[in-house]
Design an enzyme around this catalytic site. Structure first.
Site, short mmCIF file in Angstrom:
data_model
loop_
_atom_site.label_atom_id
_atom_site.label_comp_id
_atom_site.label_asym_id
_atom_site.label_seq_id
_atom_site.Cartn_x
_atom_site.Cartn_y
_atom_site.Cartn_z
N LYS A 77 33.71 118.60 -60.33
CA LYS A 77 34.02 119.14 -59.01
C LYS A 77 34.88 118.11 -58.28
O LYS A 77 34.66 116.89 -58.42
CB LYS A 77 32.70 119.38 -58.27
N SER A 152 29.31 125.83 -52.97
CA SER A 152 30.68 125.32 -52.93
C SER A 152 31.22 124.90 -54.30
O SER A 152 32.43 124.70 -54.43
CB SER A 152 30.73 124.12 -51.98
N SER A 176 24.59 124.50 -53.40
CA SER A 176 25.96 124.59 -53.92
C SER A 176 26.11 124.43 -55.43
O SER A 176 27.20 124.62 -55.96
CB SER A 176 26.85 123.56 -53.22
#
Ligand SMILES: [Mg+2]
Ligand SMILES: [Zn+2]
Lengths: 497, 499, 109
Positions: A77, A152, A176
């Site tokens: 990420k 996210s 997330s």
């Protein structure tokens, strides 16, 4: 070799160890798939193709491929700082930034011999549940390109579900990792707070942020977890304790025997009288998942955690408050973009213009909310009160764990929703985290494991355990996975065939 | 920019001053507060930084154990209560020299509280209550470019160096000090002087005001005599020497009195001290009051010093300045006033060293407060900056005591020492400064003096014994001071009076 | 702020002026359009989060760290710093080995 991107990390490990393939082949297969599919998916913000192939060749030459995670590609990420590799946290304000250092987890993965494929898309500064808040791209759900991949960590979920990477790291502040895993049919685990280093993780909410694995199987997730976990002297909140034996737990759980395990179904998360906002398909799949646990020998009972209903308001005070402070360093003085420095503005104005143009609307909303909650005269009523609610939630967990070994709930009240559906309605967006927030606030570990489809879209089952008992999450998740027969994402392969 | 001022003595007829001090001390640790960057002074800009002290995204702080211990030791030396539970907090504000958008400091849970420091001014003791001692981090340093003055005002832009950012900073805050009256400026100075000495004794910092490792903010307010309420205070920053501390209070008292006399009100504001004029000027006030939005720093865990740790630190404290002064005063048999002179002259350490090297306390004191103080004054340097060591002074003193030199010759020997000619004994040797014994040379000089002044001889023999002094003088002159006056007198008496 | 400390359970409305004040405090140059939009959205969010005030927290201690640790300290040892070139490479503007920043109007803290 068959399609290398169809293999799990464990299968790749075996193939590499047996010399049936090489890290370069595995890496190239994934890079090729990224090149072919990512235009439509939008999972990656930055692909490190050349470096990946070079690294894979190094690992092959070293002869270590197939030991541990050596030679296996991973995606990170974009919230993780990577030396020399662009890192944006999904924000315009960091456009072009190449960090001079690496996050501890990124270094640990590199040391383990993994091959970094690139950085995945995310909601800006990890604020969101759909990855629509990224400044750069909208990421699509591999199950339905018109739907969100969760957030996210939506770039990571799309990448792994779409077989662009076998493994990815996400971060979880209020859900997330778990919610995007749930809506893309993956396994995603939020470790005990403090058990994975936060050093080099661009902070959203310091007291909640935690990095964790996303994978197509429980065992794959466990392998990644063991590679990143453990004490880090650079993180003051890092726990100096051995990494729970999650790989062993995943293997044990896969045997399908949960005899003697006491499972609590949290009434306040989708139970009787607390079903507002929950889709029937989600509740049905969850009930079936619980039935599978019972069939595996677990003793299931309903448990009440009365303060869990306050998790959402507490979270939406604590996280924005910490974020308003964590994001103050993004003011265009030492790194990142700078706006308005043409001699006509003083430094305060340049900071404000930079932040105005560098931050997206959700980030601004949360900064303003957090600034308000911390401001003089409001602190006690908002931030202070929220921290007390947090204590109540922890007490609910402690009380529950007196009677049961793990707690379960749906991971998300709904399946993936259509892109754009909640963009202008922050409250609707926040509701996606209803089930994941309590574990975040209490710092306890929680995993999301697929438990079937609703209208062709994945549903996740959440397993929560006491602090440092992450292995229980893996054991129960592996039992669910075994009972379902095959990784849920195999259905995507079947569909494509 | 000259503002109306009231004469200092006049201020006190109508107003009572209240002062308060906030002192920031950069600790002399090897590494910074929350990262491993070195703290060495004077390096090239931005060569002592890392992701943590630059506030780069993702970086995290880890607290320096030595800084925490130094803070506790300072607290103990000031008689503070050491908290068993203490936390860092974030003080949120934007400024180009703070890298994170907040300063990591302490707020409602400081490490040390409720201490005191007694200071003496003109023989009277004033107790300064310490409200708190807490630990925080320093900021970077701004260099203002363009404009006439190099100051912030009028500059076109600024350049920032983060070498100093993150250096551990201890903040020591006093409670308001009332009741010092005319002595308020001196009490303020004495407080900072004493605090500096304590911290130096602890070895916690080099406390060099000119390098900024000790910085003072001075609060001053006036209340009408007899009033039960304190006045509005101003906070004077940029006070960078001990003398300035005193001057800043004095100036603010005079300025505030003029404002109040004219029926005006004191504005609570930050003011800046100007070394050159000894005056203060208002800082630019912000349109809105700052709201620091303090909250506990989630990236750091609480500090919880247990009793054992604190006791160990307490047991390891060195003798503190006040105790040392009391002990030395007792050992040397000095009056309070004599001791005060020594302290004020900054001569305590050198006198102690001189005594330790064998001189009597009285001789050591006499040398340093007399001849050496005069030399320092003439040369315009601090007493301790004279190129002479306590051991050399003790040697000089010994030379006098054993009769090798007299006072006048000893001063000449000192000339040689200060000129770098070596130790006193070597200078006496090389310059030929030893007093003459009952040598042929001296006998001859005595005979010449007697022969050359028959009238004086007659006077002495006639009973005016004190006239002998003239003959002594003549002999001393003839031997260019190298003779011992007592010996000369005895020889003259033998010859003139035959006794 | 024009609002006062909220009574239990009732969220104060955030007006445009309040948003503007908070935005200044947070160094956000919000546009007029954003001011209106945020005022509406934040009002709704604030209503939702104000629920925490209804919680019966009694004398419960606040939780700032989910995992209780104390005295995590590092030894006072100097470690290597970043090379200055690497430090300044990311700077929007640099001069003479320093970060260049626009003119400063406010006083130092
Ligand atoms: Mg301070
Ligand atoms: Zn540093």
């Amino acid at each position: 070799m068959s399609d290398l991107t169809a293999l799990t990390a464990v299968e790749l490990q075996a193939a590499l160890a047996a010399g049936e393939t090489s890290s370069v082949e595995v890496t190239r297969a994934h890079l090729d798939r990224i090149a072919a599919e990512d235009g439509a998916l939008g999972a990656f913000l930055h692909v490190t193709a050349d470096a990946a192939l070079a690294r894979a060749a190094e690992v092959d030459a070293s002869g270590t491929a197939g030991t541990g995670l050596a030679g296996i590609p991973v995606a990170l990420k974009d919230v993780f700082v990577t030396e020399g590799v662009p890192t944006t946290s999904g924000s315009r304000i960091l456009e072009g930034w190449r960090p001079p250092y690496s996050a501890t987890v990124a270094s640990r993965l590199a040391d383990a011999g993994t091959v970094l494929l690139g950085k995945t898309n995310m909601d800006e500064f990890a604020m969101g549940s759909s990855t629509e808040n990224s400044a750069y791209a909208v990421t699509r759900n591999p199950w339905d390109h018109d739907r969100i991949p969760g957030g996210s960590s939506g770039g990571s979920s799309a990448a792994v579900a779409g077989r662009l990477a076998p493994l990815a790291l996400g971060t979880d502040t209020g859900g997330s990792i778990r919610q995007p895993a749930a809506v893309t049919g993956l396994v995603g685990h939020k470790p005990t707070y403090g058990s994975v280093s936060r050093y080099g993780l661009i902070a959203f909410s310091s007291s909640l942020d935690q990095a964790g694995p996303m994978a197509r199987t429980v065992l794959d997730a466990a392998l990644l977890h063991e590679a990143i976990g453990g004490h880090d002297p650079r993180d003051s909140t890092s726990i100096d304790a051995p990494v729970p034996t999650v790989v062993e737990a995943a293997r044990r759980g896969a045997g399908g025997d949960l005899s003697g395990l006491r499972v609590g179904v949290v009434r306040e998360l989708g139970g009787e009288g607390a079903r507002e906002g929950y889709e029937q398909g989600v509740l049905d799949r969850f009930a079936e998942g619980v039935a599978l646990l019972e069939a595996a020998g677990a003793q299931v009972r309903e448990v009440s955690c009365p303060s869990f209903g306050l998790a959402l308001p507490a979270y939406y005070l604590i996280a924005p408050s910490e974020a308003s402070s964590n994001l103050a360093r993004f003011e265009g003085m030492r790194f990142g973009i700078r706006v308005g420095d043409d001699g006509s503005h003083d430094v305060d104005e340049v900071m404000a213009l930079t932040r105005e143009q560098g931050f997206g609307p959700e980030v601004k909303r949360r900064i303003i909310l957090g600034t308000y909650a911390l401001s003089a005269g409001y602190y006690e009523a908002y931030y202070g009160q929220a921290q007390k609610v947090r204590t109540l939630i922890s007490r609910d967990f402690s009380a529950a764990y007196d009677d049961v070994d793990v707690l379960v709930s749906p991971t998300s009240p709904t399946v993936a929703w259509p892109i754009g559906a909640r963009v202008e309605d922050p409250l609707a967006m926040y509701a996606a985290d209803l089930c994941t927030l309590p574990a975040s606030l209490a710092g306890v570990p929680a995993i999301s494991v697929p438990c079937g489809l609703s209208d062709g879209l994945p549903v996740g089952l959440q397993v929560m355990a006491p602090a440092l008992a992450d292995d229980r999450c893996y054991r129960v998740a592996a039992a669910v996975e075994a009972a379902l027969g095959a990784p849920l994402t195999d259905r995507l392969l079947e569909r494509a065939a | 920019m000259s503002e109306p001022l009231v004469e200092f003595d006049d201020v006190l007829t109508r107003y009572e001053p209240v002062i308060g001090l906030e002192t920031h001390v950069e600790l002399g640790t090897e590494s910074k507060m929350f990262c491993g960057c070195t703290t060495a002074f004077g390096a090239e800009p931005n060569t002592q930084t890392c992701p943590v002290c630059l506030g780069l995204p993702g970086s995290l702080p880890v607290a320096n154990a030595a800084a925490v211990e130094s803070t506790i030791r300072i607290g103990l030396a000031l008689g503070c209560r050491i908290a068993s539970w203490s936390r860092f907090a974030r003080k949120n504000y934007f400024y180009p020299d703070i890298p994170k958008g907040f300063q990591t400091s302490q707020y409602d849970e400081p490490l040390c509280t409720a201490g005191h420091l007694d200071v003496e001014v003109d023989g009277e003791t004033y107790r300064v209550e310490i409200e708190r001692v807490h630990l925080e981090e320093d900021t970077g340093k701004n260099l203002h470019v363009g404009g006439a003055t190099g100051r912030i005002h009028g500059a076109e832009y600024s350049l920032v160096d983060f070498n100093r950012a993150g250096i551990p900073l201890v903040e020591i805050v006093t409670r308001p000090v009332a009741g010092a009256g005319a002595k308020a400026p001196e009490v303020a100075r004495a407080y900072v002087t004493e605090l500096r000495e304590i911290i130096q004794t602890l070895g916690a910092s080099d406390v060099r005001m000119e390098q900024g490792s000790l910085r003072c903010d001075v609060n001053t307010s006036l209340a009408p005599v007899g009033s039960l309420e304190w006045g509005t205070r101003t906070e004077t920053k940029n006070v960078n020497s001990l003398r300035s501390v005193e001057r800043a209070v004095r100036y603010e008292m005079r300025r505030q009195a003029a404002v109040l006399d004219a029926g005006g009100r004191i504005v609570q504001e930050t003011r800046h001290f100007h070394e050159d004029t000894g005056s203060t000027s208002p800082g630019r006030s912000k349109e809105e009051a700052t709201d620091y939005r303090y909250f506990p720093e989630p990236d750091l865990v609480p500090l919880a010093p247990d009793a054992e740790w604190v006791e160990k630190l307490a047991a390891g404290l060195p003798e503190l300045p006040a105790a040392r002064r009391a002990r030395l005063r007792e050992e040397w048999g000095l009056s309070a006033t004599e001791m005060a002179w020594l302290v004020n002259a900054g001569a305590l350490g050198v006198v102690e060293g001189t005594v330790a090297a064998g001189a009597s306390p009285a001789d050591a004191r006499k040398w340093w407060l007399g001849e050496l103080a005069r030399r320092a004054n003439d040369a315009g340097v601090e007493l301790t900056a004279l190129p002479v060591t306590p051991r050399q002074v003790a040697e000089l003193s010994a030379l006098v005591a054993e009769g090798t030199v007299n006072d006048q010759l000893a001063r000449q020997a000192l000339d040689g020492v200060l000129a770098g000619e070596g130790d006193p004994r070597a200078v006496v040797e090389s310059r030929g400064l030893a007093v003459l014994g009952e040598s042929d040379e001296l006998v001859a000089a005595v005979d010449v003096a007697i022969a050359g002044a028959p009238d004086v001889v007659a006077k002495v023999q006639g009973g005016k014994v004190q006239a002998l002094g003239a003959l002594v003088g003549a002999v001393m002159k003839a031997t260019r001071g190298k003779a011992d006056a007592a010996t000369v007198r005895r020889m003259l008496e033998e010859r003139v009076l035959g006794s | 702020m024009s609002t006062t400390t909220p009574a239990s359970g009732a969220a104060p409305a955030l007006g445009r002026q309040d948003i503007a004040h908070l935005a200044r405090l947070a160094r956000l140059a919000v546009t007029d359009e954003e001011l209106d939009r945020f005022a509406g959205q934040l009002g709704a969010v604030l209503d939702a989060v104000a629920q925490v005030q209804r919680a019966d927290v009694g004398d419960v201690a606040p939780t700032t760290h989910a995992v209780p640790l104390t005295n995590v300290l590092r030894a006072d040892v100097a470690t290597p710093c970043l090379p200055r070139d690497a430090v300044l490479a990311a700077a929007p503007a640099a001069e003479d080995g320093r970060f260049r920043v626009p003119r400063i109007l406010g006083e130092e803290e």
